[in-house]
Enzyme design. Structure first.
Site, PDB file in Angstrom:
ATOM      1  N   GLU B  31      31.914  37.158  55.470  1.00  0.00           N
ATOM      2  CA  GLU B  31      33.160  37.288  54.733  1.00  0.00           C
ATOM      3  C   GLU B  31      34.043  38.416  55.277  1.00  0.00           C
ATOM      4  OE1 GLU B  31      30.227  36.784  53.360  1.00  0.00           O
ATOM      5  OE2 GLU B  31      30.442  34.928  52.227  1.00  0.00           O
ATOM      6  N   PHE B  54      33.450  31.044  47.349  1.00  0.00           N
ATOM      7  CA  PHE B  54      33.361  31.355  45.923  1.00  0.00           C
ATOM      8  C   PHE B  54      33.922  32.764  45.731  1.00  0.00           C
ATOM      9  CE2 PHE B  54      30.120  28.163  46.436  1.00  0.00           C
ATOM     10  CZ  PHE B  54      30.145  27.433  45.267  1.00  0.00           C
ATOM     11  N   ALA B  55      34.617  32.987  44.612  1.00  0.00           N
ATOM     12  CA  ALA B  55      35.155  34.324  44.336  1.00  0.00           C
ATOM     13  C   ALA B  55      34.034  35.358  44.358  1.00  0.00           C
ATOM     14  CB  ALA B  55      35.861  34.341  42.984  1.00  0.00           C
ATOM     15  N   ASP B  56      32.841  34.957  43.959  1.00  0.00           N
ATOM     16  CA  ASP B  56      31.687  35.870  43.939  1.00  0.00           C
ATOM     17  C   ASP B  56      31.409  36.465  45.314  1.00  0.00           C
ATOM     18  OD1 ASP B  56      30.220  34.756  41.160  1.00  0.00           O
ATOM     19  OD2 ASP B  56      31.414  33.316  42.282  1.00  0.00           O
ATOM     20  N   HIS B 100      28.049  32.221  41.023  1.00  0.00           N
ATOM     21  CA  HIS B 100      28.964  31.159  41.456  1.00  0.00           C
ATOM     22  C   HIS B 100      30.030  30.925  40.395  1.00  0.00           C
ATOM     23  CE1 HIS B 100      25.437  30.402  44.003  1.00  0.00           C
ATOM     24  NE2 HIS B 100      26.253  29.827  44.856  1.00  0.00           N
TER      25      HIS B 100
END
Lengths: 335, 244
Positions: B31, B54-56, B100
């Site tokens: 990321e 995923f925002a996570d 998630h």
């Protein structure tokens, strides 16, 4: 386009203005710490902004190389012949232990990007040395990345450093693949203005060892060996001193950053805007309920579409939509 | 986002087939690189649109977003704005578990130098994406996973006809997703709900129990946000609830 470099290309004047935050500091206008260059001049190598967090420049710089490679793939680059752009990521030995370095080198190896990781290894981070912090040097670490070629040099010898970098840059210009150059150098002074030089050395022996590797006397000797006279060397030194002294005085007198410019540049201005005079919103939402259209005119102006585009879209106070090329079905379906 | 799968939510389906594997491609799972490499790509004049799935998992890339991407324009005195779009599927639906399902807007909106959009319909997504594309600054596009394909019951209105090619929504312009009746407003028996994304549908469904009494304001973008519209409508109702 000029090739991209991350390496510092500070002229004395730049160093002076950047050390004392002044409004005319070409890097940041007096906003950032010294030794944080960023330049975007047409006639110089480009230096994107970088933070103080060690090793964090590796990914953005590798992104520059990826961008250049993508432009080459899509024929968006200019034709330079053998003088294709090269990216240099300047980095210290201690920063090489950061995890993000692995992400950057993974992509450089995978995509065979035209980048040179230039590691200056002085054996120290800000407060800990190589024995405490790492199991291998940068060139050994790079062996884990397939198809990143490495060179190890004595960074205190000018001719060796210059010739190696020339060979590597020439190769990358032609062959478009990644290199790592590991240069061993001494820590002569301190890490930063906040740490004293003697904190890194406990006795005369350690001081003497570092001084014995000072590149400056070696450079003088190389000049003598090449036939440059002592008078010429002295003239060069005097010239350098005069430039630094004059730039120093100029920097001291220069204007401070202005308080009313403090909030400038959080964002660059966007070309997407609206013309408020075309909106009936001041009349309040109820006026528009019976289908009278209220519209903002959104305009974009850029090089690809001279004159920009005009867009009629819904403002905050009405349900109705209208588009430039009418799609009457939208008005109801979008409610 | 690559050709084979088109993203875990199919949010880039058909893109690689249309534009080729050199323009639409997967990266390794890293990321920090996904976010941080946009600084460099933007510097050579490209317009990178990247995604964390995923925002996570924005957190492993947050360092680059905060330290490099968001600061570049300000600290270079305007020389190096980073023009990028970071797409982030966000929010809970189904049974994603704790890693998630996160909502990260409270953190992302506090990073000075990053614009944040959170569309609630397909049309708004298009209009905001276009605004993000022409914007020279970094934009985080938060896309609620439950709104993709209107998967969650009660979100059917998220599915819209595609607006035409000139459609664009500037940042900082909210919309009224549901109006209240003037009669209730005049009597002081109405309320304004300020929300965004999935909140629009939670509010809309709740409003069915209070017919004509609820006005719903969809912010559409969180940074910048539509102060004018919020104050104007809050004044009209004298009562406001912020729902996220």
């Amino acid at each position: 386009m000029i090739p991209f470099y991350w390496a510092s290309v500070c002229a004395h004047i730049i160093a002076c203005f950047n050390y004392w935050p002044k409004r005319d500091d070409p890097f940041s206008g007096g906003r950032t710490y010294y030794s944080h260059p960023s330049l975007n001049d047409d006639d110089k190598p480009k230096i994107p902004h970088q933070s103080s967090a060690t090793g964090m420049q590796a990914i953005p710089t590798t992104g520059v190389a990826m961008g250049i490679k993508l432009k080459e793939i899509h024929g968006m680059d200019q034709v330079y012949g053998d003088d294709q752009p090269v990216v240099v990521c300047s980095i210290g030995d201690a920063a090489m232990t950061e995890g993000e370095i692995a992400e950057a080198m993974q992509m450089a190896a995978l995509k065979q990007l035209p980048i040179i990781y230039l590691v200056q290894d002085n054996g120290w981070d800000i407060s800990a040395n190589e024995e405490e912090t790492r199991a291998m040097n940068a060139a050994e670490y790079a062996l884990g990345f397939k198809k990143i070629e490495t060179r190890s040099i004595d960074g205190t010898v000018f001719s060796e450093s210059f010739n190696t970098m020339k060979e590597v840059i020439d190769t990358v210009r032609k062959e478009r693949r990644p290199f790592l150059v590991h240069a061993k150098v001494p820590l002569l002074n301190h890490h930063t203005s906040g740490v004293r030089m003697d904190m890194y050395r406990h006795d005369e022996e350690e001081v003497a060892e570092a001084r014995s590797r000072d590149p400056y006397p070696k450079l003088i000797q190389e000049l003598r060996d090449a036939g440059v006279s002592d008078d010429e060397i002295e003239a060069l030194e005097n010239e350098a001193r005069a430039i630094v002294e004059s730039d120093y005085q100029e920097a001291l007198q220069a204007e401070e950053p202005r308080a009313d410019e403090l909030l400038d540049h959080y964002f660059a201005p966007t070309p997407v805007s609206l013309k408020k005079k075309e909106c009936a919103r001041t009349q309040g939402p109820r006026e528009n309920r019976d289908g009278r259209l209220c519209a903002f005119r959104y305009q974009r102006v850029d090089a690809q579409t001279p004159g920009g585009i005009a867009v009629w879209a819904r403002c905050g106070c009405t349900y109705r939509w209208r588009f430039p090329r009418s799609r009457n079905t939208c008005a109801n379906l979008w409610r | 986002v690559g050709a084979r799968i088109g993203g875990v939510f199919r949010e880039a389906a058909t893109l690689a087939q249309t534009f080729g594997d050199d323009r639409v491609f997967n990266t390794p799972i890293q990321e920090a690189f996904i976010v941080g490499s946009t600084v460099g790509m933007s510097a050579v004049g490209l317009k990178p649109i990247v995604e964390v799935q995923f925002a996570d998992y924005i957190w492993p890339g947050l360092n680059q977003l905060f330290t490099e991407v968001s600061r570049s324009c300000y600290l270079s005195n305007g020389k190096w704005p980073v023009s990028m779009i970071l797409r982030v599927p966000i929010g809970a639906y189904g049974s994603g578990g704790p890693f998630h399902s996160s909502s990260v807007e409270s953190v992302v909106t506090n990073i000075r130098g990053v614009k944040v959009a959170y569309p609630s319909t397909g049309a708004d997504l298009k209009g905001l994406m276009k605004s993000a594309y022409y914007d020279p600054n970094p934009v985080v596009m938060l896309e609620h996973k439950g709104l993709y394909w209107s998967k969650i019951k009660g979100t059917e209105a998220a599915k819209t006809i595609e607006p035409d090619e000139d459609y664009i929504i500037p940042f900082g312009k909210g919309r009224i997703a549901l109006e209240a009746d003037q009669e209730f407003i005049d009597k002081g028996e109405s309320i304004l709900i300020v929300t965004y994304g999935m909140g629009v549908y939670w509010a809309s469904n709740a409003a069915k129990s209070f017919k004509g009494q609820v006005e719903i304001l969809d912010l559409r973008s969180l940074i910048p946000w539509d102060h004018d519209l919020v104050y104007e409508r809050a004044n009209a109702h004298g009562r406001i609830r912020v729902g996220a």
